[in-house]
Scaffold this active site. Structure first.
Site, PDB file in Angstrom:
ATOM      1  CB  VAL A 143      -0.222  -8.381  -2.472  1.00 53.27           C
ATOM      2  CG1 VAL A 143       0.227  -9.521  -1.552  1.00 53.27           C
ATOM      3  CG2 VAL A 143       0.796  -7.255  -2.459  1.00 53.27           C
TER       4      VAL A 143
ATOM      5  CB  ILE B  46      -4.344  -1.974   1.738  1.00 53.49           C
ATOM      6  CG1 ILE B  46      -5.068  -2.877   2.734  1.00 53.49           C
ATOM      7  CG2 ILE B  46      -3.093  -2.654   1.222  1.00 53.49           C
ATOM      8  CD1 ILE B  46      -5.584  -4.151   2.110  1.00 53.49           C
TER       9      ILE B  46
ATOM     10  N   GLY C 200       0.818  -1.206   0.000  1.00 55.63           N
ATOM     11  CA  GLY C 200       0.000   0.000   0.000  1.00 55.63           C
ATOM     12  C   GLY C 200       0.847   1.250   0.000  1.00 55.63           C
TER      13      GLY C 200
ATOM     14  CG  HIS D  48      11.113  38.418   1.317  1.00 54.57           C
ATOM     15  ND1 HIS D  48      11.066  37.499   0.293  1.00 54.57           N
ATOM     16  CD2 HIS D  48      12.357  38.977   1.284  1.00 54.57           C
ATOM     17  CE1 HIS D  48      12.220  37.511  -0.352  1.00 54.57           C
ATOM     18  NE2 HIS D  48      13.019  38.397   0.226  1.00 54.57           N
TER      19      HIS D  48
END
Length: 454
Positions: A238, A266, A181, A440
């Site tokens: 799988v 999963i 998964g 900034h």
């Protein structure tokens, strides 16, 4: 004993609901069968972040020469990482217990089962004791999906197959780890154990990783992982789990990958079995409790929040659903909205997403435009990410000129994405966003830069 409110389940949705209700003066009972904090705090969100932060520090130390720093013989002590994880969890669980005491919430440890009604009240049994409440909030969470793949049950019982619960307490780093998964949990564990020294292979049935994440960002994320040595088997199903590995089918061929441990990742499903929903007639759909925008079920005075309703299996969604439920109980009209819930993958680099992706916008027929900027537009990103390849995508509805989606892959994405979520939640138009002053240099400035290209 009778209460104004009974909360069944002490995970994020449950304990926050109990805290808010207790603070408001409701006589509140919280029932939890394992640990306060639920899966998120004990076996999921928080412990995994503790592990990932240690891995991030280790990676920075190993590659510090990129930044003019030379480190000595850097070593990774997995056992020490696990011990620190336990300390973090214990600290936070203690904090929740303190909050319950401070808000006069009664906490009962044990497995609660709804057992019908007593008059207008709802009855919940814990052991030999029965409690009644004027209202009930169900917050029993979710559990890992255990697929009917040959060998899974036997290997789980033998300890070679793990879920998110067991893998977070592994005392040794496996030499070879296969993760079945490629969703958020699988990727985060892949990232950690790759840094810790495992040979990691991810087997994913889809042709992309990270589930509903923007496809372009998923591709960039996978390339970053592959550079670190993680192997991916996409479009692979799988078919068998063995004591020493996994068998899968890909492109009509059967192949096998060896492993000391296998992580099943999963997905999760709502935990509704055996909690007595049928005793009061609570409606479910595909195993999850059906709720409306007020977090109400079909039964008066009964609510369901968190993973158990199957809408959005994220702790922060559960928090908000809990607040909505308690507010409505208190007579304050409140509704749940799901259009601006952020989703994060806390690997290195991080992924942050909120709102519509290009894929969902197309599926809904939204006429949108997108700005796709390299994170290199951010001076701070360039200064702190040698060789970084992150991007930021912003989506705007052409008709309304409102921001409807933002997706980024970069360090700090988990913190930055909140600002975009606020913009979407408040339905900000891009002309309004252009007037906001961003500090900034910050990585978050790239959102504003993207808006200015539209």
């Amino acid at each position: 004993m009778s209460y104004d409110l009974i909360v069944l389940g002490g995970g994020p949705g449950g304990y926050l609901a109990a805290e808010r209700a207790g603070h408001a003066g409701l006589k509140t009972l919280l029932i939890e069968k394992r640990f306060l904090g639920g899966v998120c705090l004990n076996e999921g969100c928080v412990p995994s972040k503790a592990l990932l932060y240690s891995a991030k520090i280790y990676d920075y130390a190993r590659f510090s020469d990129h930044y003019g720093i030379t480190c000595g013989d850097v070593k990774f002590d997995h056992k020490a990482v696990i011990e620190r994880k336990k300390k973090v969890v214990n600290t936070l669980v203690s904090g929740i217990k303190a909050q319950m005491r401070a808000n006069k919430v009664t906490v009962v440890e044990g497995e609660g089962t709804i057992c019908g009604k007593q008059g207008d009240d709802i009855a919940v049994k814990v052991g030999d004791e029965t409690y009644t409440g004027k209202r009930l909030i169900i917050a029993t969470g979710s559990m890992p999906v255990m697929p009917p793949i040959p060998g899974v049950k036997e290997c789980f019982e033998a300890g070679t197959v793990l879920t998110n619960r067991e893998i977070l307490d592994l005392e040794e780093v496996p030499s070879e780890l296969v993760i079945v998964g490629g969703g958020v949990i699988g990727l985060e564990m892949a990232s950690y154990f790759n840094s810790a020294g495992s040979k990691v292979t991810v087997v994913e049935m889809m042709n992309k990783i990270a589930g509903p994440t923007d496809a372009e960002i998923s591709t960039i994320l996978m390339k970053n992982y592959e550079k670190k040595g993680i192997n991916f088997k996409l479009g692979a199903k799988v078919t068998q789990v063995k004591p020493d590995g996994v068998v899968y089918e890909k492109d009509g061929k059967t192949e096998e990958v060896k492993a000391d441990k296998v992580l099943l990742s999963i997905g999760r499903r709502a935990f509704t079995e055996g909690i007595g929903l049928e005793s009061i007639g609570v409606l479910t759909e595909r195993g999850a409790i059906v709720t409306d925008r007020f977090s109400k079920t079909n039964i008066p005075n009964v609510y369901a929040v968190g993973d158990v309703n199957g809408k959005s299996m994220l702790a922060h969604t559960a928090y908000r659903e809990a607040e909505v439920a308690v507010n409505n109980i208190l007579g304050k009209k409140d509704i749940m909205r799901y259009n601006a819930i952020p989703a994060i993958i806390y690997t290195n680099p991080e992924v942050g997403s909120v709102g519509e992706t290009e894929e969902t916008a197309k599926a809904k027929g939204i006429d949108y435009e997108v700005a796709n900027l390299s994170m290199m537009f951010s001076g701070r990103y360039v200064a702190e990410n040698e060789g970084g390849n992150g991007i930021c995508k912003v989506l705007v509805d052409k008709k309304t000129r409102r921001l409807i989606g933002c997706h980024m892959i970069a360090n700090y994405a988990s913190e930055i994405i909140l600002s975009a979520g606020i913009m979407i939640e408040t339905e900000m138009r891009i002309d309004d966003i252009k007037e906001i002053v961003f500090p900034h240099p910050t990585v978050g400035e790239v959102i504003r830069e993207g808006i200015f290209t539209l």
